[in-house]
Design a protein around this motif. Structure first.
Motif, PDB file in Angstrom:
ATOM      1  N   ALA A 346    -129.970   2.447 -62.319  1.00 52.65           N
ATOM      2  CA  ALA A 346    -130.072   2.179 -63.755  1.00 52.65           C
ATOM      3  C   ALA A 346    -131.322   2.791 -64.354  1.00 52.65           C
ATOM      4  N   GLU A 347    -132.352   2.953 -63.546  1.00 54.98           N
ATOM      5  CA  GLU A 347    -133.620   3.501 -64.028  1.00 54.98           C
ATOM      6  C   GLU A 347    -133.744   4.998 -63.793  1.00 54.98           C
ATOM      7  N   ALA A 351    -129.151  11.211 -66.636  1.00 58.02           N
ATOM      8  CA  ALA A 351    -128.074  10.509 -67.345  1.00 58.02           C
ATOM      9  C   ALA A 351    -126.777  10.519 -66.555  1.00 58.02           C
ATOM     10  N   ARG A 354    -126.895   7.573 -64.230  1.00 56.62           N
ATOM     11  CA  ARG A 354    -126.690   6.320 -64.962  1.00 56.62           C
ATOM     12  C   ARG A 354    -125.226   6.161 -65.359  1.00 56.62           C
ATOM     13  N   ALA A 358    -122.629   3.130 -64.665  1.00 52.13           N
ATOM     14  CA  ALA A 358    -122.040   2.459 -65.827  1.00 52.13           C
ATOM     15  C   ALA A 358    -120.547   2.192 -65.657  1.00 52.13           C
ATOM     16  N   ALA A 370    -128.524  -2.860 -71.028  1.00 53.30           N
ATOM     17  CA  ALA A 370    -129.436  -1.718 -71.110  1.00 53.30           C
ATOM     18  C   ALA A 370    -128.656  -0.413 -71.141  1.00 53.30           C
ATOM     19  N   LEU A 371    -127.590  -0.326 -70.336  1.00 55.67           N
ATOM     20  CA  LEU A 371    -126.761   0.883 -70.338  1.00 55.67           C
ATOM     21  C   LEU A 371    -126.008   1.011 -71.660  1.00 55.67           C
ATOM     22  N   ASP A 374    -128.118   2.805 -74.006  1.00 60.40           N
ATOM     23  CA  ASP A 374    -128.613   4.091 -73.501  1.00 60.40           C
ATOM     24  C   ASP A 374    -128.555   5.149 -74.609  1.00 60.40           C
ATOM     25  N   ASP A 376    -127.886   8.218 -74.200  1.00 62.86           N
ATOM     26  CA  ASP A 376    -126.888   9.246 -73.873  1.00 62.86           C
ATOM     27  C   ASP A 376    -125.482   8.712 -74.122  1.00 62.86           C
ATOM     28  N   VAL A 379    -123.184   7.938 -71.057  1.00 62.84           N
ATOM     29  CA  VAL A 379    -123.466   6.671 -70.375  1.00 62.84           C
ATOM     30  C   VAL A 379    -122.841   5.516 -71.144  1.00 62.84           C
ATOM     31  N   VAL A 380    -123.005   5.529 -72.442  1.00 60.95           N
ATOM     32  CA  VAL A 380    -122.455   4.468 -73.289  1.00 60.95           C
ATOM     33  C   VAL A 380    -120.931   4.453 -73.212  1.00 60.95           C
TER      34      VAL A 380
END
Length: 503
Positions: A346-347, A351, A354, A358, A370-371, A374, A376, A379-380
Motif C-alpha cells: 500500500a505504501e 502506482a 498499489r 487494490a 487510503a487507496l 489515491d 492515480d 488505483v482508484v
C-alpha cells in the motif's frame, strides 16, 4: 424460436399449471429450457422425458428422473445418463452392451461401476471407438490390460486415463514390456505410408489433420506419449528424458508438471519456444532460481504468467508490475500477502503495485480508504468496487476521476440507489455504467429506464425485478429476442400477463 415462451420457461415464479401448458406445446428447444427449472415436479419431468428422448438425458443428469421413471428400451439416452450417474440398474447395462448402435455402447463404456461381465464385453467390442472410450475411464486393472491392446488408439486412451497404474504409463513412454501395436485409425482406413492432408475435403473423413502412418503408427504413438506426459499419474522419472525431445508438443507437455527435478525445469526455462517458457512460468513447482531467470524473459506472455504464479517472490512481482500486462485480476501472490506485506504494498511508490493490491476485496478499512483516495486513477478504479466504501467516498472518487472510474463505482455492491441514478445521468456518459447499473441490486426504476436506452445494457435491465411491470410488458414485443426473453423471465411480470402469453 418463440422468445417469450423461452423466457417464461425460465421464470422462477411461473405457476405450475402454466408449466404444464408449456410442456404440452413445447418443441425440443423449449423443452430443454423447461427441463432446467429447479421447481420441476417428478410428473412434469416424466412428461417431458416421454416426449423428448434427449431431454430425458438432461433430466436424468439433473436428478429429476429415477430408475422407475425410465424405460431403457424406449429411452436409452436417459437410461445411459442414469447409469453414468450411478443411479441406473445393472440389467440396463446388460441390455445396452448389445445395442447395435455403437454410439450407445460407447456411451455405456464411459459409465463407472459397470458389472464385470459388461466391462469384459466392452473390452472386446468390435468397434475400436467403444474400447477406447472404456480405456479412458476404466479402473486400474482394466486400464493396465488395455495398455497392450493391438490398436494404438486404445493405448492412447489408456495414456489419458489418470487411473492407469504409474508403471503402465511409464511403459507406454518407453515401450518396455508392451508389445508393438498392430493397427491405428490411419492404417485401418488408408494404404500406408499415408499422411492426412490438413486441408482434406473428403466428405465424412474424420482423421485428424496431419495424422500419419508408415507402419509404425507414428502420429498415434506421438499422441500417446503426449497424453502420458500430461497425465499426473505418470512417474516424474519417466518423463524427464522428454525435456530435450525434438518435438515441441512433447516438451510443452512437461511445462506444467509439478513433479520434475529442478534440472528439468532449468532446461525448459531456456527452451526456444516462448509458449513453453510461459506455461512453465505459471508452474507453482518451479524454484526461485528459475523464477528469476523467467522474470527477465521478454518472450510472449512469459512475464504475465509468471506474475500469476502463486510462489513468485514479492520483490519479483513488484518488478513485474511495471512491465507485464497483468490485466484486471487479483494475483494469487497478492491474495496471499500477509498483513505486513499488505502495508508495504500500500505504501509502494509504484502506482502499478498499489493497483495490484487494490484488487483485493478484504483489505483493512484504513488501507482500503487510503487507496480510494489515491491520486492515480488506475488505483482508484481497481479499489472502487471494494465492499464497505461509504457513499461519500464513492461520490468523491467519481467526482475526482470522472469517466475513468465511474463504471467501477457503479459496480460497488454498496452503491446507493441515489448514487446509481446520478451515475446514469453523468456527462459525458460511459456506456459500461449502464451495464453495471442494470445488474445492480440497488438499481431503481428511474435508473433502469435510462439503462434501457443503451443497446448492451437493455437485455440486462429488461430482467431486473425493479423495472416497472408496465415497462416489462412493453419489452415483450421488443425487436431484440434477448430483451424479450429477459423481460418474460422478469420476476416483476404479473401472473395475469403470463397466463395470457401461454397458448
Amino acid at each position: 424460436m418463440n422468445h417469450v415462451l423461452r423466457g417464461l420457461a425460465a421464470h422462477s415464479a411461473l405457476p405450475s399449471e402454466l408449466v404444464d401448458r408449456l410442456i404440452g406445446i413445447a418443441d425440443a428447444e423449449l423443452a430443454s429450457a423447461l427441463a432446467g427449472r429447479a421447481d420441476l415436479s417428478r410428473e412434469q419431468a416424466v412428461a417431458l422425458a416421454s416426449r423428448f428422448g434427449e431431454i430425458g438425458q438432461q433430466l436424468a443428469y439433473e436428478g429429476k428422473l429415477s430408475a422407475t421413471d425410465v424405460d431403457p428400451v424406449t429411452q436409452p439416452a436417459a437410461a445411459l445418463a442414469l447409469l453414468d450417474a450411478g443411479a441406473g440398474l445393472e440389467e440396463w447395462a446388460l441390455l445396452l452392451v448389445a445395442d447395435p448402435d455403437h454410439r450407445r455402447r460407447e456411451k455405456l463404456a464411459g459409465c463407472r461401476g459397470l458389472p464385470a461381465d459388461v466391462v469384459e464385453r466392452l473390452a472386446s467390442d468390435p468397434d475400436v471407438r467403444v474400447v477406447a472410450e472404456l480405456a479412458l475411464w476404466a479402473a486400474p486393472e482394466v486400464a493396465a490390460g488395455l495398455a497392450s491392446h493391438s490398436h494404438a488408439e486404445v493405448r492412447r486412451a489408456v495414456a489419458v486415463n489418470e487411473a492407469t497404474p504409474p508403471a503402465v504409463l511409464a511403459a507406454l513412454l518407453t515401450g518396455e514390456g508392451v508389445p508393438p501395436a498392430t493397427r491405428c485409425l490411419v492404417c485401418d482406413r488408408e494404404e500406408t505410408p499415408f499422411v492426412h492432408d490438413a486441408q482434406c475435403q473428403r466428405v465424412g473423413c474424420d482423421l485428424l489433420p496431419g495424422a500419419s502412418c508408415d507402419g509404425s503408427h507414428e502420429s498415434t504413438l506421438h499422441a500417446t506419449w503426449q497424453a502420458a506426459l500430461r497425465n499426473p499419474a505418470t512417474p516424474g522419472h519417466a518423463v524427464v528424458p522428454f525435456a530435450d525431445h525434438p518435438s515441441v508438443l512433447l516438451r510443452w507437455a512437461l511445462a506444467d508438471r509439478t513433479d520434475l527435478p529442478s534440472e528439468a525445469y532449468a532446461r525448459l526455462a531456456v527452451d526456444a519456444i516462448p509458449g513453453i517458457r510461459a506455461d512453465l512460468a505459471e508452474n507453482p513447482a518451479i524454484g526461485d532460481g528459475v523464477i528469476r531467470v523467467l522474470a527477465g524473459d521478454r518472450g510472449h506472455d512469459v512475464q504475465r504468467k509468471l506474475a500469476h504464479n502463486p510462489r513468485v517472490p514479492l520483490d519479483v512481482l513488484v518488478r513485474l508490475a511495471g512491465v507485464a500486462k497483468i490485466g484486471a485480476t487479483l494475483l494469487p501472490r497478492i491474495a496471499a500477502a500477509s498483513p505486513v506485506e499488505v502495508e508495504q504494498l500500500a505504501e509502494s511508490p509504484n502506482a502499478a503495485v498499489r493497483m495490484l493490491l487494490a484488487r483485493r476485496r478484504d483489505l483493512p478499512p484504513g488501507i482500503r480508504d487510503a487507496l480510494a483516495a489515491d491520486p492515480d486513477a488506475k488505483v482508484v478504479k481497481a479499489v472502487a468496487s471494494h465492499p464497505g466504501l461509504s457513499e461519500a467516498r464513492l461520490r468523491a472518487m467519481a467526482e475526482r476521476h470522472g469517466t475513468r472510474v465511474v463504471a467501477s463505482v457503479a459496480a460497488n455492491p454498496d452503491a446507493t440507489a441515489a448514487l446509481l441514478e446520478e451515475l446514469t445521468r453523468c456527462e459525458p456518459s460511459v456506456r459500461k455504467v449502464f451495464r453495471e447499473v442494470a445488474r445492480h441490486r440497488n438499481a431503481t426504476a428511474p435508473a433502469l429506464l435510462v439503462c434501457l436506452r443503451d443497446e448492451r445494457a437493455r437485455p440486462v435491465a429488461a430482467g431486473h425485478p425493479a423495472l416497472p411491470p408496465q415497462a416489462v410488458a412493453e419489452l415483450l414485443t421488443d425487436a431484440d429476442g434477448e430483451v424479450v426473453e429477459a423481460a418474460a423471465a422478469n420476476p416483476a411480470l404479473p401472473v395475469a400477463v403470463m397466463a395470457e402469453l401461454v397458448p
